[in-house]
Write an enzyme that holds these catalytic residues in place. Structure first.
Site, PDB file in Angstrom:
ATOM      1  N   SER A   1       0.866   6.575   2.864  1.00  0.00           N
ATOM      2  CA  SER A   1       1.595   7.567   3.663  1.00  0.00           C
ATOM      3  C   SER A   1       2.810   8.120   2.928  1.00  0.00           C
ATOM      4  CB  SER A   1       2.078   6.938   4.971  1.00  0.00           C
ATOM      5  OG  SER A   1       0.989   6.572   5.767  1.00  0.00           O
TER       6      SER A   1
ATOM      7  N   GLN B   1       0.827  -1.207   0.000  1.00  0.00           N
ATOM      8  CA  GLN B   1       0.000   0.000   0.000  1.00  0.00           C
ATOM      9  C   GLN B   1       0.863   1.260   0.000  1.00  0.00           C
ATOM     10  OE1 GLN B   1      -3.642   0.598   2.552  1.00  0.00           O
ATOM     11  NE2 GLN B   1      -2.264   1.895   3.735  1.00  0.00           N
ATOM     12  N   GLY B   2       0.668   2.123  -0.974  1.00  0.00           N
ATOM     13  CA  GLY B   2       1.423   3.378  -1.044  1.00  0.00           C
ATOM     14  C   GLY B   2       0.535   4.559  -0.704  1.00  0.00           C
TER      15      GLY B   2
ATOM     16  N   SER C   1       4.500  -1.554   3.987  1.00  0.00           N
ATOM     17  CA  SER C   1       4.775  -2.911   4.449  1.00  0.00           C
ATOM     18  C   SER C   1       4.982  -3.847   3.272  1.00  0.00           C
ATOM     19  CB  SER C   1       3.616  -3.420   5.307  1.00  0.00           C
ATOM     20  OG  SER C   1       3.510  -2.634   6.466  1.00  0.00           O
TER      21      SER C   1
ATOM     22  N   GLU D   1     -15.920  -2.435   7.197  1.00  0.00           N
ATOM     23  CA  GLU D   1     -16.143  -2.820   8.591  1.00  0.00           C
ATOM     24  C   GLU D   1     -16.173  -4.330   8.725  1.00  0.00           C
ATOM     25  OE1 GLU D   1     -16.093  -1.038  11.109  1.00  0.00           O
ATOM     26  OE2 GLU D   1     -16.598   1.015  10.518  1.00  0.00           O
TER      27      GLU D   1
ATOM     28  N   GLU E   1      -5.526   8.320  17.752  1.00  0.00           N
ATOM     29  CA  GLU E   1      -6.048   9.692  17.866  1.00  0.00           C
ATOM     30  C   GLU E   1      -6.967  10.014  16.680  1.00  0.00           C
ATOM     31  OE1 GLU E   1      -2.866   8.827  18.369  1.00  0.00           O
ATOM     32  OE2 GLU E   1      -2.934   9.088  20.545  1.00  0.00           O
TER      33      GLU E   1
END
Lengths: 374, 402
Positions: free
Chosen positions: B137, B134-135, B169, B252, B383
Site C-alpha cells: 500500500s 510487506q510494502g 506491519s 487459498e 468491499e
C-alpha cells in the site's frame, strides 16, 4: 476426509435437473395458483417413481438406492430449484420417516408408488415440531383411539395413509391412519405457493395396535429432523435458482449505459447472497451427513441449516425480485414462484428463532459438558 | 462423503499433541524456560526470546508444512497441514513473529522465486532468522493498489527505488521487505510493476511507526530515498510483479484453524453471558442473547463445513469451488459480529476503559472489536473482496474500467 458429493450424486443431480426442466414447466405451477393446487401429472409422477427417487435414501435391502439423507437432500434441492409440487417431497419425507421408525413394509409401498403417504406433525397453536404435539393416542380395545387436529399436512388430501404424530401415555408415537377411516375429516388448506396441504380433524379415530410404528421417540424425532433437512434443501434450491436468475439479468440489463451488474449496489448484494448460500450449502450437507453418520450434534446441525437457510433464502429471493425491477414483479416472471415457495418453506418445520432456540439448548448441554470456568 | 481423518492422520495428530504437551509446560527445557533464558546473559538480540518458539516448532517439523523439503519445508499433505494448524490453534502457544514470511512471501518465493532466492531466503524464514514486512500500500494506492507510484529505475545491476509505503506491519523489527514498485511508468498500470526484495538495512530507508485507532503500534510508514536493490532481488519477470502479487493474495486456505479461534471466542462469550446479570437474570437466559449466541454457533459451523469443502477440493486436486472465495469475507464479518456481541453482553460496563480496574475480562472485547474492524480493512477491504466475488465467481462485469 472428503466432504464433496460423489460422482454418482452429482450425476443424479444432473439427471434430476434435466428431467424437471423438461417435464415440469413453471407455467403449470403458475396456473395452479388460480385453480386447483398443483400436483405433478400422473405420467411424470410415474416416471419419478420408476427412477427410484423415493428410495433414494433407503438401504438397498429395503428396495432403495442406499444414498442416505445426503442424496435425498440433493433431490430435494433440485425439487426446490425446479419448483416441483407434491407429492414428491411429501412422499420422500414419509419414506425417510418409515425408515427411521423401522417400517420396511410401508417403506416398500412408498418406494414402489403403491401407497401415497403423508407425514402429519404440526398442530394449531403457533409452534412447530413433536414437542408441540397434543393430539392424543389413547389405548382402547382395538388398539388406539386418536383425537385431535393436524394442520399443514403436505399433500394430505391425496394421501392413502397418514403418518400421524400423537402423544401416547408412554410418550410420542407415530401411527399409520388410513385416509378412509371413520372419524377422520380432511379439509384442504391452500398454500400460497400453489401446493396442496390438509387440515386433519380426528375424532375418536380407531386404529389397530399394529398401526404404531417402532423406533420409539428417537425414531420419530429423527424422522422430523430428516423432514426439516429436506425442507432446508428445498429452500437452498429455490434460493440458488433465484440468485442465478438475478445474476444473469444483472449481466444483460443495461441502464445508464452499463450493465446494472457493474454497479456495486447490485453486485455486492449478489456477492453477499452467494456467500450466504455457500454457508447454507455447507450447513445443509453437514447436517445431512451428520444424520447419516448419527453424530451427536446432528440435531443441532439440522437446526443450524434450517435457521440459516430460512434467512439466506429470503435474502436471495428478495434480491432477485428487487434486481429484476418491474419485470420481476410481473405474474409471467418466475421470481414470484420461488418467492412463494421460499415463504412457505420458511414457515414450515420451524422458523429461524425456533431453530436458534434449539441450537441454544444444544449449547447449554455441550458447554456444560465441557465444564465452565473462566 | 466422510469427515473422518485417516488413521495415519490421527497418529500424526496424537504425536503433535504429545510434543506440544511436553514443550509448552513450565518445566526445564520447556519453551517458557528457554524464552526467559534467551534474553538473559547479555544477548544483544532483543527478539531472541521471541525467536525461541518458531525455531523450536520448525526444528520439530511443524513449520513450513506445505513447502518443499529441499528448502527446509515438510512436503506435508493437506490433511497434515490442517491438523497441525488446528492443534496449534487449540494449544496456548507463544506468538509466531515470522508469520508474514511464512504466510505471504515464503509461498510466493516457493512458487515464483529463483533457485538462489529460495535457497537464500526460505530456510531463514522458517528458522525466524529473518523477519519480513510487506510494502504494497501507498498513500495514493490503497484499494486501487495497481496505481502505486513507488519508482524503481534500473541502473546497471541494481534498481534505485524512491517512494513511500504505508500500513507496513512490523516494519521496525523487520529484516526484509517485499515490495511492489513502478518500474515502467509508461506501460498500462498493471504491466509496469516489479516485485522486489529489499534489505531493510540498506541506506535510504526511514521507518516511521504509526499509532493505530486501537492505540497500538503495529504498522508504519516506510520512506525509500534512492534505495539500491540488487537486480538479483527481483522476483519473477521485470514489470511482471502484478500477477505475482495477485497470486500471493490467492493462496487459498481452508480457514479451519481460524474456526477454532472463533469457537474459543464463542465459549468465552457464553461464559461471560452466564456470569453477567441482565434485568434480574443472567444474560444467557434472555432470549435475545441466547439467540445471538446460537446464531454465532450456526455461523461457526457454517464456516467449518465450508472449510471442509475447501480442504476436500485441495486433497482431490480440484479447482477451488465458489465456497473457498467467500470464506475469508465471511470469517472477517463474523469476527466483527462476535466482538459486537461481546460489547453487547457487557451492557453498561462496555463503556469502561481497558486500564480501569472496573473493566470486564481485561478489556478483551474492546480490543477484539477494534481488531475485527481493522481486519475488514487490512489485506483487501471487505468491499474489494465483494467485488472480487462478484467478478470472479458470479461473472458480473467489473465496476471499473481498467
Amino acid at each position: 476426509m472428503d466432504f464433496r458429493l460423489s460422482e454418482e450424486q452429482e450425476a443424479l443431480r444432473e439427471v434430476a435437473r434435466d428431467f424437471l426442466a423438461a417435464r415440469w414447466p413453471a407455467d403449470k405451477m403458475r396456473a395452479a395458483l388460480d385453480a386447483q393446487p398443483a400436483l405433478v401429472d400422473d405420467d411424470v409422477w410415474k416416471e419419478i417413481v420408476e427412477m427410484g427417487w423415493l428410495g433414494v435414501a433407503a438401504p438397498e435391502a429395503s428396495g432403495g438406492i442406499g444414498g442416505g439423507v445426503v442424496t435425498a437432500a440433493v433431490l430435494a434441492e433440485e425439487a426446490g430449484r425446479g419448483i416441483l409440487p407434491g407429492p414428491f417431497l411429501s412422499s420422500l419425507t414419509a419414506a425417510l420417516a418409515a425408515e427411521s421408525c423401522g417400517d420396511d413394509v410401508l417403506l416398500g409401498e412408498i418406494i414402489e408408488g403403491r401407497s401415497r403417504v403423508a407425514l402429519a406433525v404440526e398442530e394449531p397453536g403457533g409452534s412447530w415440531g413433536p414437542d408441540a404435539v397434543c393430539l392424543a393416542a389413547t389405548p382402547c380395545d382395538e388398539g388406539w383411539s386418536l383425537s385431535g387436529t393436524k394442520i399443514l399436512v403436505r399433500d394430505g388430501q391425496e394421501a392413502d395413509v397418514l403418518l400421524v404424530v400423537a402423544r401416547a401415555p408412554d410418550g410420542l408415537a407415530l401411527l399409520k391412519v388410513p385416509a378412509d377411516v371413520p372419524g377422520l375429516a380432511r379439509n384442504r388448506m391452500l398454500l400460497m405457493d400453489g401446493q396442496s396441504a390438509s387440515e386433519l380433524v380426528l375424532e375418536d379415530v380407531r386404529v389397530g395396535s399394529d398401526a404404531r410404528l417402532g423406533g420409539g421417540e428417537g425414531g420419530l424425532l429423527e424422522a422430523y429432523e430428516k423432514a426439516t433437512v429436506l425442507c432446508a434443501a428445498d429452500l437452498l434450491g429455490s434460493a440458488q435458482a433465484s440468485l442465478e436468475l438475478a445474476t444473469e439479468y444483472a449481466k444483460e440489463r443495461v441502464q445508464f449505459g452499463r450493465p446494472i451488474g457493474s454497479f456495486q449496489a447490485v453486485s455486492h448484494r449478489l456477492a453477499d447472497d452467494l456467500m450466504k448460500l455457500e454457508i447454507g450449502r455447507s450447513l445443509l450437507y453437514g447436517a445431512s451427513l451428520a444424520l447419516d453418520d448419527r453424530r451427536e450434534n446432528a440435531s443441532a446441525l439440522v437446526s443450524a441449516a434450517k435457521a440459516w437457510l430460512n434467512e439466506a433464502a429470503i435474502a436471495a429471493v428478495e434480491s432477485a425480485l428487487q434486481i429484476h425491477g418491474g419485470v420481476g414483479f410481473t405474474w409471467e416472471y418466475d421470481v414470484h414462484l420461488h418467492m412463494r415457495r421460499v415463504r412457505c418453506n420458511v414457515a414450515c418445520h420451524g422458523d429461524a428463532d425456533f431453530h436458534r432456540d434449539r441450537v441454544a439448548s444444544h449449547m447449554d448441554a455441550a458447554l456444560a459438558a465441557e465444564g465452565s470456568g473462566p | 462423503m466422510d469427515l473422518e481423518f485417516s488413521a495415519e492422520d490421527e497418529a500424526y495428530r496424537a504425536k503433535l499433541k504429545v510434543w506440544l504437551a511436553e514443550n509448552l509446560g513450565g518445566g526445564k527445557g520447556s519453551v517458557n524456560e528457554l524464552m526467559k533464558s534467551a534474553t538473559e546473559g547479555g544477548n544483544k538480540d532483543p527478539l531472541a526470546g521471541a525467536r525461541v518458539w518458531p525455531r523450536k516448532l520448525w526444528e520439530a517439523g511443524y513449520v513450513g508444512l506445505a513447502w518443499p523439503k529441499a528448502y527446509g519445508g515438510q512436503d506435508a499433505s493437506f490433511t497434515e497441514q490442517v491438523i497441525c494448524a488446528e492443534e496449534l490453534a487449540k494449544a496456548r502457544t507463544p506468538p509466531m513473529i515470522n508469520t508474514i514470511g511464512l504466510s505471504i512471501i515464503g509461498p510466493t518465493l516457493v512458487q515464483h522465486g529463483t533457485e538462489e532466492q529460495k535457497k537464500r531466503f526460505l530456510p531463514r524464514i522458517l528458522r525466524a532468522d529473518d523477519l519480513w514486512c510487506q510494502g504494497f500500500s501507498e498513500p495514493e494506492a490503497g484499494s486501487d493498489l495497481a496505481s502505486l507510484r513507488c519508482r524503481a529505475e534500473l541502473d546497471g545491476d541494481s534498481f534505485v527505488v524512491t517512494g513511500q509505503k504505508v500500513w507496513t506491519s512490523l516494519a521496525p523489527i523487520s529484516d526484509w521487505m517485499f515490495l511492489l514498485t513502478r518500474s515502467d511508468p509508461d506501460a498500462p498500470k498493471r504491466e509496469g510493476i516489479s516485485y522486489l526484495l529489499c534489505d531493510m538495512k540498506t541506506p535510504g530507508i526511514t521507518v516511521r511507526p504509526l499509532r493505530n485507532a486501537a492505540g497500538g503500534m503495529h504498522f508504519s510508514e516506510v520512506f525509500l530515498d534512492q534505495v539500491r536493490i540488487p537486480r538479483e532481488n527481483l522476483v519473477g519477470e521485470l514489470h511482471g510483479g502484478w500477477k505475482i502479487a495477485r497470486s500471493s493474495l490467492d493462496h487459498e486456505r481452508s480457514g479451519l484453524s481460524g474456526v477454532l479461534a472463533l469457537e474459543e471466542t464463542l465459549g468465552r462469550l457464553w461464559r461471560m453471558a452466564s456470569q453477567i446479570d441482565r434485568g434480574g437474570e443472567k444474560a444467557v437466559e434472555g432470549p435475545t442473547t441466547r439467540r445471538l449466541l446460537a446464531q454465532h454457533w450456526i455461523e461457526i459451523e457454517g464456516l467449518r463445513h465450508l472449510g471442509y469443502r475447501t480442504l476436500s477440493d485441495q486433497i482431490a486436486g480440484a479447482a477451488p469451488g465458489a465456497g473457498s472465495s467467500v470464506g475469508k469475507l465471511f470469517a472477517s464479518d463474523l469476527r466483527s459480529r462476535m466482538a459486537r456481541t461481546g460489547l453487547r453482553i457487557e451492557g453498561p460496563l462496555a463503556q469502561v476503559a481497558k486500564r480501569s480496574p472496573h473493566v470486564i475480562d481485561r478489556g478483551r472485547w474492546h480490543a477484539a472489536y477494534f481488531d475485527a474492524l481493522g481486519h475488514a480493512i487490512g489485506g483487501g477491504t471487505s468491499e474489494i473482496m465483494r467485488g472480487v466475488i462478484a467478478e470472479k465467481v458470479l461473472g458480473l462485469p467489473r465496476a471499473t474500467e481498467d
